[in-house]
Design a protein around this motif. Structure first.
Motif, PDB file in Angstrom:
ATOM      1  N   GLU A  27       0.838  -1.207   0.000  1.00 30.71           N
ATOM      2  CA  GLU A  27       0.000   0.000   0.000  1.00 30.71           C
ATOM      3  C   GLU A  27       0.869   1.252   0.000  1.00 30.71           C
ATOM      4  O   GLU A  27       0.532   2.261  -0.591  1.00 30.71           O
ATOM      5  N   SER A  28       2.004   1.130   0.708  1.00 36.38           N
ATOM      6  CA  SER A  28       2.876   2.282   0.882  1.00 36.38           C
ATOM      7  C   SER A  28       4.290   1.791   1.188  1.00 36.38           C
ATOM      8  O   SER A  28       4.487   0.620   1.510  1.00 36.38           O
ATOM      9  N   ALA A  29       5.259   2.673   1.057  1.00 29.23           N
ATOM     10  CA  ALA A  29       6.642   2.279   1.336  1.00 29.23           C
ATOM     11  C   ALA A  29       7.479   3.512   1.637  1.00 29.23           C
ATOM     12  O   ALA A  29       7.102   4.638   1.295  1.00 29.23           O
ATOM     13  N   VAL A  30       8.621   3.274   2.273  1.00 31.09           N
ATOM     14  CA  VAL A  30       9.547   4.363   2.572  1.00 31.09           C
ATOM     15  C   VAL A  30      10.961   3.780   2.568  1.00 31.09           C
ATOM     16  O   VAL A  30      11.148   2.599   2.866  1.00 31.09           O
ATOM     17  N   VAL A  31      11.933   4.597   2.156  1.00 35.15           N
ATOM     18  CA  VAL A  31      13.330   4.143   2.166  1.00 35.15           C
ATOM     19  C   VAL A  31      13.910   4.428   3.550  1.00 35.15           C
ATOM     20  O   VAL A  31      13.809   5.551   4.057  1.00 35.15           O
ATOM     21  N   THR A  32      14.477   3.396   4.146  1.00 33.25           N
ATOM     22  CA  THR A  32      15.051   3.514   5.491  1.00 33.25           C
ATOM     23  C   THR A  32      16.564   3.321   5.421  1.00 33.25           C
ATOM     24  O   THR A  32      17.104   2.974   4.378  1.00 33.25           O
ATOM     25  N   ALA A  33      17.226   3.507   6.561  1.00 33.67           N
ATOM     26  CA  ALA A  33      18.679   3.317   6.636  1.00 33.67           C
ATOM     27  C   ALA A  33      18.990   1.832   6.845  1.00 33.67           C
ATOM     28  O   ALA A  33      19.599   1.444   7.836  1.00 33.67           O
ATOM     29  N   GLY A  34      18.543   0.985   5.917  1.00 33.08           N
ATOM     30  CA  GLY A  34      18.762  -0.456   6.022  1.00 33.08           C
ATOM     31  C   GLY A  34      17.548  -1.177   6.577  1.00 33.08           C
ATOM     32  O   GLY A  34      16.570  -0.557   7.012  1.00 33.08           O
ATOM     33  N   CYS A  35      17.637  -2.512   6.561  1.00 27.57           N
ATOM     34  CA  CYS A  35      16.534  -3.334   7.053  1.00 27.57           C
ATOM     35  C   CYS A  35      16.358  -3.178   8.561  1.00 27.57           C
ATOM     36  O   CYS A  35      15.253  -3.173   9.086  1.00 27.57           O
ATOM     37  N   PHE A  36      17.490  -3.048   9.250  1.00 27.21           N
ATOM     38  CA  PHE A  36      17.455  -2.917  10.712  1.00 27.21           C
ATOM     39  C   PHE A  36      16.640  -1.683  11.097  1.00 27.21           C
ATOM     40  O   PHE A  36      15.758  -1.736  11.967  1.00 27.21           O
ATOM     41  N   SER A  37      16.909  -0.579  10.438  1.00 24.69           N
ATOM     42  CA  SER A  37      16.188   0.650  10.753  1.00 24.69           C
ATOM     43  C   SER A  37      14.733   0.548  10.307  1.00 24.69           C
ATOM     44  O   SER A  37      13.838   1.109  10.947  1.00 24.69           O
ATOM     45  N   SER A  75      16.743  -5.334   3.107  1.00 28.60           N
ATOM     46  CA  SER A  75      17.975  -4.569   2.928  1.00 28.60           C
ATOM     47  C   SER A  75      18.080  -4.098   1.483  1.00 28.60           C
ATOM     48  O   SER A  75      17.742  -4.841   0.563  1.00 28.60           O
ATOM     49  N   GLY A  76      18.617  -2.906   1.279  1.00 29.85           N
ATOM     50  CA  GLY A  76      18.809  -2.402  -0.078  1.00 29.85           C
ATOM     51  C   GLY A  76      20.207  -2.654  -0.604  1.00 29.85           C
ATOM     52  O   GLY A  76      20.436  -2.688  -1.809  1.00 29.85           O
ATOM     53  N   GLY A  77      21.161  -2.852   0.303  1.00 31.35           N
ATOM     54  CA  GLY A  77      22.559  -2.934  -0.093  1.00 31.35           C
ATOM     55  C   GLY A  77      23.112  -4.339  -0.110  1.00 31.35           C
ATOM     56  O   GLY A  77      24.324  -4.548  -0.045  1.00 31.35           O
ATOM     57  N   GLN A 118      24.564   0.764   0.460  1.00 35.05           N
ATOM     58  CA  GLN A 118      24.653  -0.205   1.573  1.00 35.05           C
ATOM     59  C   GLN A 118      23.857   0.256   2.783  1.00 35.05           C
ATOM     60  O   GLN A 118      23.347  -0.552   3.551  1.00 35.05           O
ATOM     61  N   SER A 119      23.742   1.564   2.950  1.00 30.82           N
ATOM     62  CA  SER A 119      23.042   2.087   4.116  1.00 30.82           C
ATOM     63  C   SER A 119      21.576   2.382   3.822  1.00 30.82           C
ATOM     64  O   SER A 119      20.981   3.230   4.475  1.00 30.82           O
ATOM     65  N   ALA A 120      21.001   1.675   2.852  1.00 24.51           N
ATOM     66  CA  ALA A 120      19.573   1.870   2.561  1.00 24.51           C
ATOM     67  C   ALA A 120      18.820   0.556   2.650  1.00 24.51           C
ATOM     68  O   ALA A 120      19.389  -0.529   2.552  1.00 24.51           O
ATOM     69  N   GLY A 121      17.525   0.675   2.878  1.00 28.74           N
ATOM     70  CA  GLY A 121      16.641  -0.490   2.922  1.00 28.74           C
ATOM     71  C   GLY A 121      15.226  -0.023   2.667  1.00 28.74           C
ATOM     72  O   GLY A 121      14.982   1.169   2.456  1.00 28.74           O
ATOM     73  N   LEU A 122      14.284  -0.973   2.692  1.00 23.02           N
ATOM     74  CA  LEU A 122      12.886  -0.616   2.422  1.00 23.02           C
ATOM     75  C   LEU A 122      11.995  -1.070   3.569  1.00 23.02           C
ATOM     76  O   LEU A 122      12.144  -2.178   4.085  1.00 23.02           O
ATOM     77  N   LEU A 123      11.058  -0.178   3.918  1.00 19.81           N
ATOM     78  CA  LEU A 123       9.954  -0.550   4.798  1.00 19.81           C
ATOM     79  C   LEU A 123       8.694  -0.440   3.951  1.00 19.81           C
ATOM     80  O   LEU A 123       8.379   0.637   3.438  1.00 19.81           O
ATOM     81  N   MET A 124       8.033  -1.590   3.766  1.00 21.43           N
ATOM     82  CA  MET A 124       6.822  -1.620   2.934  1.00 21.43           C
ATOM     83  C   MET A 124       5.662  -2.041   3.813  1.00 21.43           C
ATOM     84  O   MET A 124       5.855  -2.744   4.803  1.00 21.43           O
TER      85      MET A 124
END
Ligand SMILES: *Cc1c(COP(=O)(O)O)cnc(C)c1O
Length: 406
Positions: free
Chosen positions: A101-111, A241-243, A250-256
């Motif tokens: 439905e929605s998503a945002v780019v985070t500082a990795g999967c952990f974040s 994780s994005g990286g 490497q310091s990016a990820g996705l929250l969906m």
């Protein structure tokens, strides 16, 4: 002497300067500015580079970004935009690519996990976001339920919000553990086979008790379908994780996930301060770079890539097997780091070498090579190799095994 700024000011008012002073070196050089392209900082700082036959390890800087990602980062860095606007626009595109439905780019999967849970706890109340991670007396929930076999350390991302983890093993345990303080049911995909409760059962438990479910699929693409499989299945939040294999920053990820939960998660994200997420900033370059990496990953011919990785692994296996006493096995871990993986073992009576010594020899060789040492041998992957590096890895391994042969 003119100051650099004055010189630039003057030059900018003299459009014909190049013509008048024809033959001068380019402006940058004339001003003595370092030319980034000609500077090799890795060399300058004496940093060891290596052929990565190990995999997408955080300690080895994850993966190498695609040129498209780097070009996006470079181009984006030259303009100002509002941080929230980039997240909103990119989030819509990412959501469409991943059936969320929605998503945002985070500082990795952990974040992504920390922020996703923060959103679950606070809802759309910014005062609550400021209170995290102090939950007592706030009316916020405080418990996350997770299977015992999934408790491998990454759930520190969840306890960062102030919540505690309640371990369960069976469906009955979950039913008993759920109470008015239960905020979230968390699932770790890569350990799915270490728990008694399946993905579908986990989602059903969440729906039955009206408690959001979250899944960590950090290192679990490919298969590319995993990017939407768990959104389709009904998980309220999906973290990746994005990286790693996607080769974003490497310091990016996705929250969906669900629209209301992503909006709530963003209350704890920059640019808003006084939140637990303020230190998890993702810049516009990474946000846009992540989007381009995801788009490229979704549009990749994964069958063709798989065949390429298999061929590379076969090249290495063929070379080492020619040494007496060395055996190989090719497999793909089913749940995460799903890529052709080569395990190499040897008869210690025929090859006198320990996995650790072999690892050190490869690391200290030229070029330096990283593999994974295991108790009874080594393992390696081919997805982080540059084309042709499989031949170097094959030759070096064969050389080491031959040297140690008796
Ligand atoms: C890598 C990993 C994480 C952390 O992901 P980052 O993108 O590095 O923040 C979390 N969970 C699992 C299972 C991982 O493999």
């Amino acid at each position: 002497m003119l100051s650099r700024r004055k010189l630039i000011q003057r030059l900018s008012t003299m459009p014909l300067l190049g013509g008048v002073l024809g033959g001068l070196p380019p402006l940058q050089t004339a001003l003595g500015a370092p030319q980034a392209a000609s500077r090799n900082l890795l060399k300058e700082l004496g940093l060891r580079t290596f052929i990565n036959a190990a995999g997408t390890y955080t300690a080895m800087t994850g993966s190498l970004m695609h040129d498209e990602v780097l070009e996006t980062i470079g181009a984006a860095s030259k303009e100002f935009v509002m941080l929230d606007d980039v997240q909103t626009k990119v989030g819509e595109k990412i959501a469409a690519l991943t059936h969320a439905e929605s998503a945002v780019v985070t500082a990795g999967c952990f974040s992504a996990m920390t922020l996703g849970l923060a959103g679950v706890l606070t809802g759309m109340d910014p005062k609550k976001a400021e209170q995290l991670p102090h939950l007592q007396g706030t009316g916020m929930k405080s418990e996350v339920i997770a299977q015992k076999g999934h408790n491998v350390g990454y759930n520190h991302a969840l306890t960062n919000t102030g919540c505690k983890i309640v371990e369960v093993e069976t469906i009955e345990d979950v039913e008993k553990a759920i109470n008015a303080n239960t905020a979230l049911l968390w699932f770790l995909n890569i350990q799915a086979d270490k728990g008694k409760i399946t993905h579908e059962q986990w989602v059903a438990l969440g729906k039955k008790h009206n408690i959001p479910t979250m899944i960590d699929i950090a290192a679990d693409v490919p298969p590319v379908e995993n990017l939407w499989k768990f959104n389709d299945m009904g998980f309220d939040l999906v973290c990746v994780s994005g990286g790693k294999a996607m080769r974003g920053p490497q310091s990016a990820g996705l929250l969906m996930g669900k629209k209301d939960l992503i909006a709530a998660a963003r209350l704890s994200m920059p640019p808003r301060g006084s939140t637990i997420g303020r230190g998890m900033k993702v810049n516009k370059e990474e946000i846009l770079g992540m989007y381009v990496a995801l788009e490229k990953f979704v549009n990749t011919d994964h069958q063709k890539e798989w065949k390429m990785y298999e061929d590379r692994v076969a090249t290495i296996a063929g070379a080492v097997k020619s040494v007496a006493g060395v055996t190989t096995e090719t497999f793909a871990p089913p749940l995460g780091n799903h890529t052709p993986t080569l395990r190499i073992a040897w008869d210690p009576a025929k090859v006198q070498l320990t996995p650790k010594v072999l690892q050190e020899n490869l690391r200290n060789g030229n070029p330096s090579i990283e593999i994974v040492s295991e108790p009874a041998g080594i393992s390696l992957t081919a997805w982080m190799l540059k084309p042709g590096q499989e031949k170097i890895v094959a030759a070096r391994l064969k050389e080491e095994f031959t040297k140690a042969s008796v």
